[in-house]
Each structure stands twice: as structure tokens, then as C-alpha cells.
Write an enzyme that holds these catalytic residues in place. Structure first.
Site, PDB file in Angstrom:
ATOM      1  N   GLN A  39       0.815  -1.226   0.000  1.00  0.00           N
ATOM      2  CA  GLN A  39       0.000   0.000   0.000  1.00  0.00           C
ATOM      3  C   GLN A  39       0.850   1.279   0.000  1.00  0.00           C
ATOM      4  O   GLN A  39       0.315   2.379   0.010  1.00  0.00           O
ATOM      5  CB  GLN A  39      -0.927   0.014   1.221  1.00  0.00           C
ATOM      6  CG  GLN A  39      -1.913  -1.139   1.281  1.00  0.00           C
ATOM      7  CD  GLN A  39      -1.375  -2.316   2.091  1.00  0.00           C
ATOM      8  OE1 GLN A  39      -0.174  -2.384   2.374  1.00  0.00           O
ATOM      9  NE2 GLN A  39      -2.248  -3.238   2.449  1.00  0.00           N
ATOM     10  N   ASP A  40       2.164   1.140  -0.008  1.00  0.00           N
ATOM     11  CA  ASP A  40       3.044   2.295   0.147  1.00  0.00           C
ATOM     12  C   ASP A  40       2.940   3.257  -1.035  1.00  0.00           C
ATOM     13  O   ASP A  40       3.084   2.860  -2.204  1.00  0.00           O
ATOM     14  CB  ASP A  40       4.494   1.816   0.293  1.00  0.00           C
ATOM     15  CG  ASP A  40       5.443   2.953   0.571  1.00  0.00           C
ATOM     16  OD1 ASP A  40       5.498   3.393   1.729  1.00  0.00           O
ATOM     17  OD2 ASP A  40       6.115   3.405  -0.379  1.00  0.00           O
TER      18      ASP A  40
END
Length: 313
Positions: A266-267
């Protein structure tokens, strides 16, 4: 001297300093590039001539050290600037640096895989010798992962600076002040209202305090079997903490516990890097990222670090 295969082979004590031989490949300039990515960094200082000054806590006492590269010897000189310079403390300082700079990692194995990949091969050529610069302390790593949730990197650095300068220990040396990360026992005694003036949300304040209380109580530490018994078990243990989701857990597993398969999918930095490298019109979907990362299985953490580095190209 022969290249070290472990830290025990790498250390040579020399008065008030210790020489730490580093394995190859290792790039000190690439390491400095990562360490100087924010002017708001408060936990180390890089001088104009490339020395690194950092305040450590060794056996609960402060130790200010200076790191200088000795490229002709493939090593780092770690010099004691302030505090007790006893040999056992210098050894611990060298151990910290070994962990901080990821010197135990088999980077060559990652390179063999990456050299065959059209996305990664240009990155490993451009940034050869870059290792994952870590966060050796688990409490600090988890705090940093909480602080960085759903905000920009620049604001995260500002929050960390306020947090450290309000609750961390400091030492003055030659007119400059150096800081160490707050002790979890100090943070464990706080309430959310104490952190709100620093611009922490109430949720983040409670998350930080909750992790601090676990660490201070001894129920969470880096050597726990649940964290050392395999990646899946470590994810389960960390995500059981209030406020630690998959992104935060993978971030800590990548930069502190050194699991090479850690993948903070999700970065936002990964999304930006992939969009830039692949010339996408929009940020990639999670499905696209999983497909991209599939050939990199077992090396996701290293791929991520190189993708992050590509944002500065």
C-alpha cells in the site's frame, strides 16, 4: 584485509575508535544519499565532507559517534566523540552500524535475480552497492511506521522531529545538539492529550502509546520467537498490535527485522515509483503491483528499497 562474512570478522578495536570492515558490494555515497533525503531528520547529521554523527544509547547510556568511510580499506571508522569509550560499548556501536546499514544481507543474490529483470536491472546498475538502510530498534521502527500512516513523507519527518525533541534524550557537542529516540518507558506514561499539541491525531497518539507500553512491559521485543520464527508469524504478531496494519507491519519487518519478503504494497512511494518507471497514466492497482512483484518473490524488500531510491533519479 579479507572481506568479512560476519560482524565478528569485521571489527578491529583501535583506542577510542573501532574499524568496521564492510562486505562488498556496499556504496557509502548511496547510503549518504538515503540518509540526507530530508532536512528535517533529527536522529543523525551528515557533514559536508560525508561524516555521519549519531547519538546512540548503549547499555542505557549515551554515546555520540562519528562514522567516516575509509574506501581504501573497504570499511568504516567509528569514533567515540562523547561518553564512555570502553571497548564493549564500541563493539555495540559497531553492531548497531552493521545492522543499520544492512551489512549482513546477501545483496549479490538479489543482484543475480535483478540483473535478469527489465525494471530492476537499470536500478541496480545506477545504484550499485545500495543496501537497505534500516531502523535497528523495533520501537523506533514501529513508531516511524505509525507516524507515517496516511500523510506525506515531509510531514512525517516534521512529526518525528517534534516527537524526538519533546521526549528524547539529547547531548550537546561542540555547540550542536544531538538527539536519540524516546525511551518507550517515557512514552508509555503519556496520554493522548500529551501528544495532541505536537499535531498527532488522537488515534496515532494512542497507537504510539500502546506500542510503547508493550515494549516497556517486555511483551514485545525484537528477539521474540513470534517475530523470529518466520515471516507469516511475524506479520500476525505485529498486526495484533493496535494501530499496526499490513503496511506498518511490512515496513517494520523490512527495515528492522530484515525479512527480505516484506512488501508494503500500500506504500505511496512504491506506487509513485512504479508509475514513473512504467510511464503509467495513473497509479498502479494492487493487482498490477502483485503481478509486477511476482518474479521478485523472496526479494520484495530489496526491490521496494530500489524503487524508493528511483524517485530521486
Amino acid at each position: 584485509m579479507p572481506l568479512p562474512s560476519s560482524i565478528d570478522d569485521a571489527i578491529v578495536l583501535d583506542g577510542d575508535s573501532v574499524f568496521l570492515a564492510h562486505p562488498m558490494p556496499f556504496s557509502y555515497p548511496e547510503t549518504l544519499g538515503y540518509l540526507t533525503r530530508s532536512n528535517e531528520e533529527v536522529l543523525h547529521r551528515v557533514t559536508d565532507d560525508g561524516r555521519i554523527l549519531k547519538l546512540l544509547r548503549i547499555k542505557d547510556l549515551p554515546l555520540l559517534v562519528e562514522l567516516a568511510h575509509e574506501p581504501d580499506r573497504d570499511g568504516l571508522r567509528i569514533r567515540c566523540l562523547s561518553g564512555s569509550c570502553a571497548s564493549e560499548r564500541l563493539r555495540e556501536a559497531a553492531g548497531y552500524v552493521w545492522d543499520w546499514f544492512g551489512l549482513d544481507a546477501d545483496v549479490e543474490a538479489f543482484y543475480r535475480m535483478a540483473a535478469r529483470d527489465p525494471v530492476l536491472s537499470p536500478l541496480i546498475l545506477r545504484h550499485s552497492g545500495l543496501r537497505i538502510v534500516g531502523v535497528p530498534d523495533l520501537f523506533e521502527a514501529l513508531c516511524w511506521s505509525i507516524i507515517g500512516q496516511q500523510i506525506t513523507l515531509s510531514f512525517a519527518y516534521q512529526l518525528k522531529k517534534r516527537f524526538v525533541q519533546t521526549y528524547g534524550d539529547s547531548l550537546e557537542y561542540e555547540g550542536e545538539r544531538f538527539w536519540s529516540f524516546p525511551d518507550p518507558a517515557v512514552i508509555a506514561r503519556l496520554s493522548a492529550d500529551d501528544l495532541r499539541p505536537l499535531q498527532f491525531s488522537r488515534n496515532k497518539a494512542n497507537f504510539l502509546i500502546g506500542v510503547a507500553r508493550e515494549v516497556a512491559a517486555g511483551t514485545l521485543n525484537k528477539a521474540q520467537p513470534e517475530l523470529r520464527g518466520g515471516f507469516d508469524a511475524a506479520v500476525v504478531r505485529l498486526t495484533a498490535l493496535h494501530g499496526i496494519g499490513p503496511w506498518s507491519a511490512n515496513y517494520a519487518l523490512m527495515r528492522c527485522l530484515r525479512y527480505p519478503e516484506a512488501f508494503p504494497i500500500q506504500d505511496a512511494g512504491i506506487h509513485q515509483a512504479v508509475r514513473k518507471l512504467l510511464n503509467l497514466d495513473a497509479k498502479p492497482t494492487l493487482a498490477q503491483l502483485r503481478e509486477l512483484y511476482a518474479p521478485w518473490a523472496g526479494w520484495e524488500a530489496f526491490a521496494t528499497f530500489y524503487l524508493w531510491r528511483s524517485l530521486s533519479d
